[in-house]
Design a protein around this motif. Structure first.
Motif, PDB file in Angstrom:
ATOM      1  N   ARG A  24       0.834  -1.204   0.000  1.00 16.27           N
ATOM      2  CA  ARG A  24       0.000   0.000   0.000  1.00 16.27           C
ATOM      3  C   ARG A  24       0.866   1.252   0.000  1.00 16.27           C
ATOM      4  NH1 ARG A  24      -3.056   1.879   4.820  1.00 16.27           N
ATOM      5  NH2 ARG A  24      -2.284  -0.049   5.723  1.00 16.27           N
ATOM      6  N   ALA A  25       0.630   2.112  -0.967  1.00 16.64           N
ATOM      7  CA  ALA A  25       1.420   3.338  -1.117  1.00 16.64           C
ATOM      8  C   ALA A  25       0.727   4.516  -0.431  1.00 16.64           C
ATOM      9  CB  ALA A  25       1.606   3.639  -2.599  1.00 16.64           C
ATOM     10  N   LEU A  26       1.476   5.578  -0.258  1.00 21.27           N
ATOM     11  CA  LEU A  26       0.909   6.804   0.301  1.00 21.27           C
ATOM     12  C   LEU A  26      -0.111   7.395  -0.666  1.00 21.27           C
ATOM     13  CD1 LEU A  26       4.077   8.650   1.679  1.00 21.27           C
ATOM     14  CD2 LEU A  26       2.509   7.131   2.907  1.00 21.27           C
ATOM     15  N   ILE A  27      -1.149   7.974  -0.096  1.00 19.94           N
ATOM     16  CA  ILE A  27      -2.109   8.718  -0.902  1.00 19.94           C
ATOM     17  C   ILE A  27      -1.663  10.184  -0.921  1.00 19.94           C
ATOM     18  CG2 ILE A  27      -3.975   7.082  -0.424  1.00 19.94           C
ATOM     19  CD1 ILE A  27      -5.107   9.124   1.603  1.00 19.94           C
ATOM     20  N   ARG A  28      -2.353  10.995  -1.674  1.00 23.54           N
ATOM     21  CA  ARG A  28      -1.974  12.419  -1.810  1.00 23.54           C
ATOM     22  C   ARG A  28      -1.842  13.098  -0.439  1.00 23.54           C
ATOM     23  NH1 ARG A  28       0.836  15.963  -4.425  1.00 23.54           N
ATOM     24  NH2 ARG A  28       0.052  18.035  -4.062  1.00 23.54           N
ATOM     25  N   GLU A  29      -2.794  12.862   0.429  1.00 20.99           N
ATOM     26  CA  GLU A  29      -2.743  13.448   1.770  1.00 20.99           C
ATOM     27  C   GLU A  29      -1.477  13.018   2.515  1.00 20.99           C
ATOM     28  OE1 GLU A  29      -5.212  13.385   5.994  1.00 20.99           O
ATOM     29  OE2 GLU A  29      -6.155  12.556   4.204  1.00 20.99           O
ATOM     30  N   GLY A  30      -1.080  11.769   2.339  1.00 21.00           N
ATOM     31  CA  GLY A  30       0.133  11.268   2.975  1.00 21.00           C
ATOM     32  C   GLY A  30       1.374  11.981   2.462  1.00 21.00           C
ATOM     33  N   LYS A  31       1.424  12.227   1.156  1.00 22.28           N
ATOM     34  CA  LYS A  31       2.561  12.954   0.586  1.00 22.28           C
ATOM     35  C   LYS A  31       2.614  14.376   1.124  1.00 22.28           C
ATOM     36  CE  LYS A  31       2.557  10.057  -3.511  1.00 22.28           C
ATOM     37  NZ  LYS A  31       2.251   9.960  -4.937  1.00 22.28           N
ATOM     38  N   ASP A  32       1.440  14.994   1.275  1.00 27.72           N
ATOM     39  CA  ASP A  32       1.382  16.335   1.872  1.00 27.72           C
ATOM     40  C   ASP A  32       1.862  16.303   3.330  1.00 27.72           C
ATOM     41  OD1 ASP A  32       0.377  17.329  -0.514  1.00 27.72           O
ATOM     42  OD2 ASP A  32      -1.717  17.342   0.168  1.00 27.72           O
ATOM     43  N   GLN A  33       1.483  15.243   4.065  1.00 26.68           N
ATOM     44  CA  GLN A  33       1.937  15.100   5.448  1.00 26.68           C
ATOM     45  C   GLN A  33       3.465  15.002   5.515  1.00 26.68           C
ATOM     46  OE1 GLN A  33      -0.225  11.568   6.557  1.00 26.68           O
ATOM     47  NE2 GLN A  33      -2.005  12.713   7.290  1.00 26.68           N
ATOM     48  N   CYS A  34       4.066  14.312   4.555  1.00 25.21           N
ATOM     49  CA  CYS A  34       5.529  14.192   4.509  1.00 25.21           C
ATOM     50  C   CYS A  34       6.174  15.562   4.348  1.00 25.21           C
ATOM     51  CB  CYS A  34       5.960  13.278   3.362  1.00 25.21           C
ATOM     52  SG  CYS A  34       5.555  11.549   3.607  1.00 25.21           S
ATOM     53  N   MET A  35       5.629  16.369   3.458  1.00 31.25           N
ATOM     54  CA  MET A  35       6.182  17.705   3.236  1.00 31.25           C
ATOM     55  C   MET A  35       6.046  18.557   4.498  1.00 31.25           C
ATOM     56  SD  MET A  35       7.266  17.251   0.267  1.00 31.25           S
ATOM     57  CE  MET A  35       7.139  15.478   0.144  1.00 31.25           C
ATOM     58  N   LEU A  36       4.904  18.433   5.166  1.00 35.27           N
ATOM     59  CA  LEU A  36       4.675  19.176   6.402  1.00 35.27           C
ATOM     60  C   LEU A  36       5.661  18.744   7.488  1.00 35.27           C
ATOM     61  CD1 LEU A  36       2.492  21.290   7.196  1.00 35.27           C
ATOM     62  CD2 LEU A  36       1.304  19.412   8.332  1.00 35.27           C
ATOM     63  N   MET A  37       5.867  17.443   7.633  1.00 37.54           N
ATOM     64  CA  MET A  37       6.802  16.937   8.635  1.00 37.54           C
ATOM     65  C   MET A  37       8.220  17.387   8.316  1.00 37.54           C
ATOM     66  SD  MET A  37       7.410  15.482  11.435  1.00 37.54           S
ATOM     67  CE  MET A  37       5.894  14.690  11.898  1.00 37.54           C
ATOM     68  N   ALA A  38       8.595  17.374   7.055  1.00 37.06           N
ATOM     69  CA  ALA A  38       9.930  17.817   6.661  1.00 37.06           C
ATOM     70  C   ALA A  38      10.122  19.299   6.991  1.00 37.06           C
ATOM     71  CB  ALA A  38      10.149  17.562   5.173  1.00 37.06           C
ATOM     72  N   ARG A  39       9.103  20.108   6.738  1.00 36.15           N
ATOM     73  CA  ARG A  39       9.196  21.540   7.076  1.00 36.15           C
ATOM     74  C   ARG A  39       9.346  21.720   8.580  1.00 36.15           C
ATOM     75  NH1 ARG A  39       4.194  23.174   4.489  1.00 36.15           N
ATOM     76  NH2 ARG A  39       4.468  22.002   2.599  1.00 36.15           N
ATOM     77  N   PHE A  40       8.618  20.931   9.336  1.00 35.81           N
ATOM     78  CA  PHE A  40       8.699  20.994  10.799  1.00 35.81           C
ATOM     79  C   PHE A  40      10.099  20.621  11.285  1.00 35.81           C
ATOM     80  CE2 PHE A  40       8.180  18.825  14.933  1.00 35.81           C
ATOM     81  CZ  PHE A  40       7.698  19.893  15.678  1.00 35.81           C
ATOM     82  N   LEU A  41      10.640  19.526  10.780  1.00 35.09           N
ATOM     83  CA  LEU A  41      11.993  19.103  11.176  1.00 35.09           C
ATOM     84  C   LEU A  41      13.034  20.138  10.760  1.00 35.09           C
ATOM     85  CD1 LEU A  41      11.806  15.303  10.253  1.00 35.09           C
ATOM     86  CD2 LEU A  41      11.791  16.296  12.549  1.00 35.09           C
ATOM     87  N   SER A  42      12.868  20.713   9.580  1.00 32.44           N
ATOM     88  CA  SER A  42      13.801  21.744   9.114  1.00 32.44           C
ATOM     89  C   SER A  42      13.720  22.989   9.982  1.00 32.44           C
ATOM     90  CB  SER A  42      13.514  22.108   7.654  1.00 32.44           C
ATOM     91  OG  SER A  42      13.803  21.014   6.810  1.00 32.44           O
ATOM     92  N   ALA A  43      12.513  23.373  10.375  1.00 35.02           N
ATOM     93  CA  ALA A  43      12.341  24.545  11.245  1.00 35.02           C
ATOM     94  C   ALA A  43      13.029  24.338  12.585  1.00 35.02           C
ATOM     95  CB  ALA A  43      10.851  24.837  11.439  1.00 35.02           C
ATOM     96  N   LEU A  44      13.069  23.099  13.044  1.00 39.36           N
ATOM     97  CA  LEU A  44      13.754  22.776  14.303  1.00 39.36           C
ATOM     98  C   LEU A  44      15.251  22.565  14.105  1.00 39.36           C
ATOM     99  CD1 LEU A  44      11.209  20.274  15.899  1.00 39.36           C
ATOM    100  CD2 LEU A  44      11.612  22.656  16.545  1.00 39.36           C
ATOM    101  N   ARG A  45      15.702  22.680  12.861  1.00 40.43           N
ATOM    102  CA  ARG A  45      17.110  22.482  12.489  1.00 40.43           C
ATOM    103  C   ARG A  45      17.615  21.078  12.862  1.00 40.43           C
ATOM    104  NH1 ARG A  45      16.876  28.017  13.557  1.00 40.43           N
ATOM    105  NH2 ARG A  45      17.772  29.289  11.896  1.00 40.43           N
TER     106      ARG A  45
END
Length: 135
Positions: A24-45
């Motif tokens: 089972r692959a990620l759906i569109r919402e899942g891909k958006d969640q990945c981008m959001l999590m990456a932004r969060f981790l980047s913001a925390l450096r």
């Protein structure tokens, strides 16, 4: 070691057939969640030296998408210790393998990723409690 535990992003509805569910692959919402999590981790450096994923497609995709977005250039490592049937002993062995790393991101599944986290916290509380009593 700074350990970051992450559940895979949204992959839609679970399939009854376990072989199909593993693919089972990620759906569109899942891909958006990945981008959001990456932004969060980047913001925390957050600095990640290694990313380790469950072998299942949805976890591996999550690890790869998040890794790409945070600038992780190496290959995502795969470990059955983060799979659906993983046990805590295998998880501990995997942690020991990466204990020399500064930042480790691990992508797995519910409920075991949260159960592993709970056991890590309890074992740390016991260790700190013993240290406090011995002083």
């Amino acid at each position: 070691m700074n350990l970051y535990l992450m559940r895979h992003a949204n992959a839609g509805l679970r399939r009854e057939n376990s072989a199909l569910d593993a693919k089972r692959a990620l759906i569109r919402e899942g891909k958006d969640q990945c981008m959001l999590m990456a932004r969060f981790l980047s913001a925390l450096r957050v600095q990640v030296d290694v990313i380790v994923s469950s072998p299942l497609k949805r976890a591996l995709q999550t690890a790869q998408f998040v890794g790409t977005e945070i600038g992780y250039d190496a290959k995502v490592e795969i470990s059955p210790a983060l799979g659906l049937d993983a046990d805590y002993a295998a998880f501990q062995q995997m942690l020991a393998k990466y204990s020399d790393r500064e930042g480790v991101l691990m992508v797995g599944h519910n409920p075991n990723i949260f159960q592993f986290l709970g056991r890590l916290i309890r074992s740390e509380e016991r260790r700190v409690g013993k240290e406090c009593r011995s002083r």
